[in-house]
Scaffold this motif. Structure first.
Motif, PDB file in Angstrom:
ATOM      1  N   ARG A  38       0.846  -1.209   0.000  1.00  0.00           N
ATOM      2  CA  ARG A  38       0.000   0.000   0.000  1.00  0.00           C
ATOM      3  C   ARG A  38       0.876   1.253   0.000  1.00  0.00           C
ATOM      4  NH1 ARG A  38      -5.323  -1.111   1.029  1.00  0.00           N
ATOM      5  NH2 ARG A  38      -5.796  -2.753   2.523  1.00  0.00           N
ATOM      6  N   GLU A  39       1.980   1.193   0.786  1.00  0.00           N
ATOM      7  CA  GLU A  39       2.834   2.379   0.927  1.00  0.00           C
ATOM      8  C   GLU A  39       3.603   2.702  -0.341  1.00  0.00           C
ATOM      9  OE1 GLU A  39       4.328   2.132   5.315  1.00  0.00           O
ATOM     10  OE2 GLU A  39       5.848   3.234   4.181  1.00  0.00           O
ATOM     11  N   THR A  40       4.068   1.658  -1.030  1.00  0.00           N
ATOM     12  CA  THR A  40       5.026   1.904  -2.121  1.00  0.00           C
ATOM     13  C   THR A  40       4.492   1.574  -3.517  1.00  0.00           C
ATOM     14  OG1 THR A  40       5.900  -0.339  -1.944  1.00  0.00           O
ATOM     15  CG2 THR A  40       6.961   1.354  -0.590  1.00  0.00           C
ATOM     16  N   GLY A  41       3.461   0.736  -3.610  1.00  0.00           N
ATOM     17  CA  GLY A  41       2.896   0.387  -4.920  1.00  0.00           C
ATOM     18  C   GLY A  41       3.781  -0.536  -5.741  1.00  0.00           C
ATOM     19  N   ILE A  42       4.758  -1.172  -5.090  1.00  0.00           N
ATOM     20  CA  ILE A  42       5.662  -2.060  -5.838  1.00  0.00           C
ATOM     21  C   ILE A  42       6.052  -3.235  -4.934  1.00  0.00           C
ATOM     22  CG2 ILE A  42       7.828  -0.879  -5.194  1.00  0.00           C
ATOM     23  CD1 ILE A  42       8.683  -1.141  -8.158  1.00  0.00           C
ATOM     24  N   PHE A  43       6.258  -4.410  -5.543  1.00  0.00           N
ATOM     25  CA  PHE A  43       6.760  -5.544  -4.770  1.00  0.00           C
ATOM     26  C   PHE A  43       7.521  -6.477  -5.692  1.00  0.00           C
ATOM     27  CE2 PHE A  43       2.434  -6.541  -6.113  1.00  0.00           C
ATOM     28  CZ  PHE A  43       2.413  -7.887  -6.424  1.00  0.00           C
ATOM     29  N   VAL A  44       8.270  -7.399  -5.084  1.00  0.00           N
ATOM     30  CA  VAL A  44       9.023  -8.372  -5.879  1.00  0.00           C
ATOM     31  C   VAL A  44       8.534  -9.770  -5.515  1.00  0.00           C
ATOM     32  CG1 VAL A  44      11.302  -9.382  -6.309  1.00  0.00           C
ATOM     33  CG2 VAL A  44      11.053  -6.901  -6.135  1.00  0.00           C
ATOM     34  N   VAL A  45       8.296 -10.582  -6.548  1.00  0.00           N
ATOM     35  CA  VAL A  45       7.881 -11.969  -6.341  1.00  0.00           C
ATOM     36  C   VAL A  45       9.100 -12.849  -6.603  1.00  0.00           C
ATOM     37  CG1 VAL A  45       6.344 -13.808  -7.114  1.00  0.00           C
ATOM     38  CG2 VAL A  45       5.519 -11.436  -7.043  1.00  0.00           C
ATOM     39  N   ASN A  46       9.556 -13.536  -5.540  1.00  0.00           N
ATOM     40  CA  ASN A  46      10.757 -14.384  -5.651  1.00  0.00           C
ATOM     41  C   ASN A  46      10.335 -15.837  -5.797  1.00  0.00           C
ATOM     42  OD1 ASN A  46      13.172 -12.477  -4.528  1.00  0.00           O
ATOM     43  ND2 ASN A  46      11.223 -12.025  -3.527  1.00  0.00           N
ATOM     44  N   ILE A  47      11.010 -16.533  -6.706  1.00  0.00           N
ATOM     45  CA  ILE A  47      10.727 -17.949  -6.916  1.00  0.00           C
ATOM     46  C   ILE A  47      11.830 -18.752  -6.236  1.00  0.00           C
ATOM     47  CG2 ILE A  47      10.281 -19.754  -8.639  1.00  0.00           C
ATOM     48  CD1 ILE A  47       8.361 -17.274  -8.746  1.00  0.00           C
ATOM     49  N   SER A  48      11.395 -19.667  -5.362  1.00  0.00           N
ATOM     50  CA  SER A  48      12.345 -20.493  -4.614  1.00  0.00           C
ATOM     51  C   SER A  48      11.650 -21.800  -4.289  1.00  0.00           C
ATOM     52  CB  SER A  48      12.716 -19.768  -3.306  1.00  0.00           C
ATOM     53  OG  SER A  48      13.467 -20.618  -2.465  1.00  0.00           O
ATOM     54  N   ASN A  49      12.437 -22.868  -4.132  1.00  0.00           N
ATOM     55  CA  ASN A  49      11.817 -24.088  -3.587  1.00  0.00           C
ATOM     56  C   ASN A  49      12.559 -24.528  -2.332  1.00  0.00           C
ATOM     57  OD1 ASN A  49      14.097 -25.159  -4.633  1.00  0.00           O
ATOM     58  ND2 ASN A  49      13.101 -26.401  -6.216  1.00  0.00           N
ATOM     59  N   ASP A  50      13.151 -23.547  -1.655  1.00  0.00           N
ATOM     60  CA  ASP A  50      13.904 -23.812  -0.431  1.00  0.00           C
ATOM     61  C   ASP A  50      12.938 -23.794   0.764  1.00  0.00           C
ATOM     62  OD1 ASP A  50      15.418 -23.642   1.862  1.00  0.00           O
ATOM     63  OD2 ASP A  50      16.925 -22.311   0.987  1.00  0.00           O
ATOM     64  N   PRO A  51      12.716 -24.966   1.410  1.00  0.00           N
ATOM     65  CA  PRO A  51      11.749 -24.999   2.506  1.00  0.00           C
ATOM     66  C   PRO A  51      12.122 -24.069   3.655  1.00  0.00           C
ATOM     67  CG  PRO A  51      12.982 -27.070   2.375  1.00  0.00           C
ATOM     68  CD  PRO A  51      13.353 -26.269   1.173  1.00  0.00           C
ATOM     69  N   SER A  52      13.423 -23.898   3.884  1.00  0.00           N
ATOM     70  CA  SER A  52      13.872 -23.052   4.987  1.00  0.00           C
ATOM     71  C   SER A  52      13.480 -21.589   4.734  1.00  0.00           C
ATOM     72  CB  SER A  52      15.383 -23.210   5.148  1.00  0.00           C
ATOM     73  OG  SER A  52      15.945 -22.079   5.709  1.00  0.00           O
ATOM     74  N   VAL A  53      13.532 -21.173   3.484  1.00  0.00           N
ATOM     75  CA  VAL A  53      13.154 -19.788   3.154  1.00  0.00           C
ATOM     76  C   VAL A  53      11.658 -19.583   3.397  1.00  0.00           C
ATOM     77  CG1 VAL A  53      12.842 -18.206   1.202  1.00  0.00           C
ATOM     78  CG2 VAL A  53      15.050 -19.312   1.570  1.00  0.00           C
ATOM     79  N   PHE A  54      10.854 -20.564   2.981  1.00  0.00           N
ATOM     80  CA  PHE A  54       9.409 -20.457   3.226  1.00  0.00           C
ATOM     81  C   PHE A  54       9.138 -20.407   4.729  1.00  0.00           C
ATOM     82  CE2 PHE A  54       9.009 -21.618  -1.205  1.00  0.00           C
ATOM     83  CZ  PHE A  54       7.851 -20.955  -1.597  1.00  0.00           C
ATOM     84  N   ALA A  55       9.791 -21.305   5.466  1.00  0.00           N
ATOM     85  CA  ALA A  55       9.519 -21.403   6.904  1.00  0.00           C
ATOM     86  C   ALA A  55      10.000 -20.155   7.644  1.00  0.00           C
ATOM     87  CB  ALA A  55      10.183 -22.656   7.467  1.00  0.00           C
ATOM     88  N   ARG A  56      11.254 -19.751   7.407  1.00  0.00           N
ATOM     89  CA  ARG A  56      11.810 -18.633   8.174  1.00  0.00           C
ATOM     90  C   ARG A  56      11.105 -17.314   7.856  1.00  0.00           C
ATOM     91  NH1 ARG A  56      16.738 -17.453   6.948  1.00  0.00           N
ATOM     92  NH2 ARG A  56      16.947 -18.817   5.141  1.00  0.00           N
ATOM     93  N   SER A  57      10.670 -17.161   6.585  1.00  0.00           N
ATOM     94  CA  SER A  57       9.982 -15.903   6.246  1.00  0.00           C
ATOM     95  C   SER A  57       8.557 -15.907   6.788  1.00  0.00           C
ATOM     96  CB  SER A  57      10.008 -15.639   4.737  1.00  0.00           C
ATOM     97  OG  SER A  57       9.307 -16.634   4.039  1.00  0.00           O
ATOM     98  N   LEU A  58       8.041 -17.087   7.130  1.00  0.00           N
ATOM     99  CA  LEU A  58       6.726 -17.149   7.790  1.00  0.00           C
ATOM    100  C   LEU A  58       6.865 -16.929   9.303  1.00  0.00           C
ATOM    101  CD1 LEU A  58       3.639 -17.819   7.574  1.00  0.00           C
ATOM    102  CD2 LEU A  58       4.260 -20.123   8.252  1.00  0.00           C
ATOM    103  N   TYR A  59       7.815 -17.646   9.931  1.00  0.00           N
ATOM    104  CA  TYR A  59       7.965 -17.549  11.388  1.00  0.00           C
ATOM    105  C   TYR A  59       8.447 -16.157  11.818  1.00  0.00           C
ATOM    106  CZ  TYR A  59       8.180 -22.673  10.802  1.00  0.00           C
ATOM    107  OH  TYR A  59       7.931 -23.966  10.436  1.00  0.00           O
TER     108      TYR A  59
END
Ligand SMILES: Cc1cc2nc3c(=O)[nH]c(=O)nc-3n(C[C@H](O)[C@H](O)[C@H](O)COP(=O)(O)O)c2cc1C
Length: 212
Positions: free
Chosen positions: A59-80
């Motif tokens: 909302r603040e910036t109007g821009i984002f980046v979509v990163n493609i990864s299949n690293d489970p640790s990245v999914f988990a750590r960015s959630l926790y």
């Protein structure tokens, strides 16, 4: 534009599991696992629940980046919590994951605020639909394909099918529940070929006398 999202396995109608990286105006970086729905070659949308930092930053910036990864640790750590500072790269008004297999920049076109009516998880929750256009794709690992949960749900059902003649009635009831959940998920997220394969599997199960 000389690219399309298909170059990283993102097809119209499919929903993919990705990591969004965003910044607020003060430059604080955030990463979070967020789904991405592909509308066409360039248009994408996200359904993001109120309260997430990702939505606030978008909302603040109007821009984002979509990163493609299949690293489970990245999914988990960015959630926790958040990724470590040194896992991000800042470039002018964007931030992306240093170790992304691929990433693309998305420019927000519109944000629609909504409230869920009936839902399988959270009735009454507030969320926003973010409509955006992908403007640049960087592929760090050739052959990268975004994750789609549809194929995994289909494989689960296919494994169950292979065991259907050797299980007792209790187990069969359990398999039917699992099949229905996989069918619901596939309907929401999968690409057309997986939807077709699941339909065919359902017919085969019905032919075997399974009540679906
Ligand atoms: C694989 C995966 C996909 C997710 N997709 C979404 C989504 O599409 N929309 C959403 O609001 N939350 C989604 N979530 C939950 C968010 O990641 C979670 O709310 C997170 O805490 C938001 O972090 P943030 O506050 O840094 O934005 C997903 C979580 C996982 C593990």
């Amino acid at each position: 534009m000389s690219f399309s999202l298909e170059s990283i396995g993102i097809k119209a109608g499919g929903k993919y599991e990705t990591i969004y990286t965003t910044m607020n105006k003060a430059g604080e970086m955030d990463a979070a696992p967020i789904g991405l729905k592909c509308v066409d070659d360039y248009a994408v949308l996200a359904r993001i629940f109120e309260g997430s930092k990702t939505l606030e930053n978008i909302r603040e910036t109007g821009i984002f980046v979509v990163n493609i990864s299949n690293d489970p640790s990245v999914f988990a750590r960015s959630l926790y919590g958040n990724l470590e500072e040194n896992e991000f790269v800042k470039d002018d008004d964007i931030v992306y994951m240093k170790n992304a297999d691929a990433y693309f920049i998305a420019l927000v076109k519109s944000i629609e605020d909504k409230e869920i009516g009936k839902d399988h998880v959270n009735d009454g929750a507030k969320f926003s639909i973010v409509n955006a256009e992908s403007i640049k794709i960087i592929i760090n690992k050739p052959g990268t394909k975004a994750l789609n949960r549809g194929i995994f749900a289909f494989l689960e059902s296919l494994v169950d099918y292979s065991r259907i003649d050797i299980i007792d009635d209790d187990k069969k009831d359990e398999y039917i529940k699992k099949f229905k959940e996989n069918e619901r998920l596939i309907d929401v997220v999968a690409e057309d070929d997986v939807k077709e394969a699941m339909k065919d599997l359902k017919e085969r199960l019905i032919e075997k006398g399974v009540e679906l």
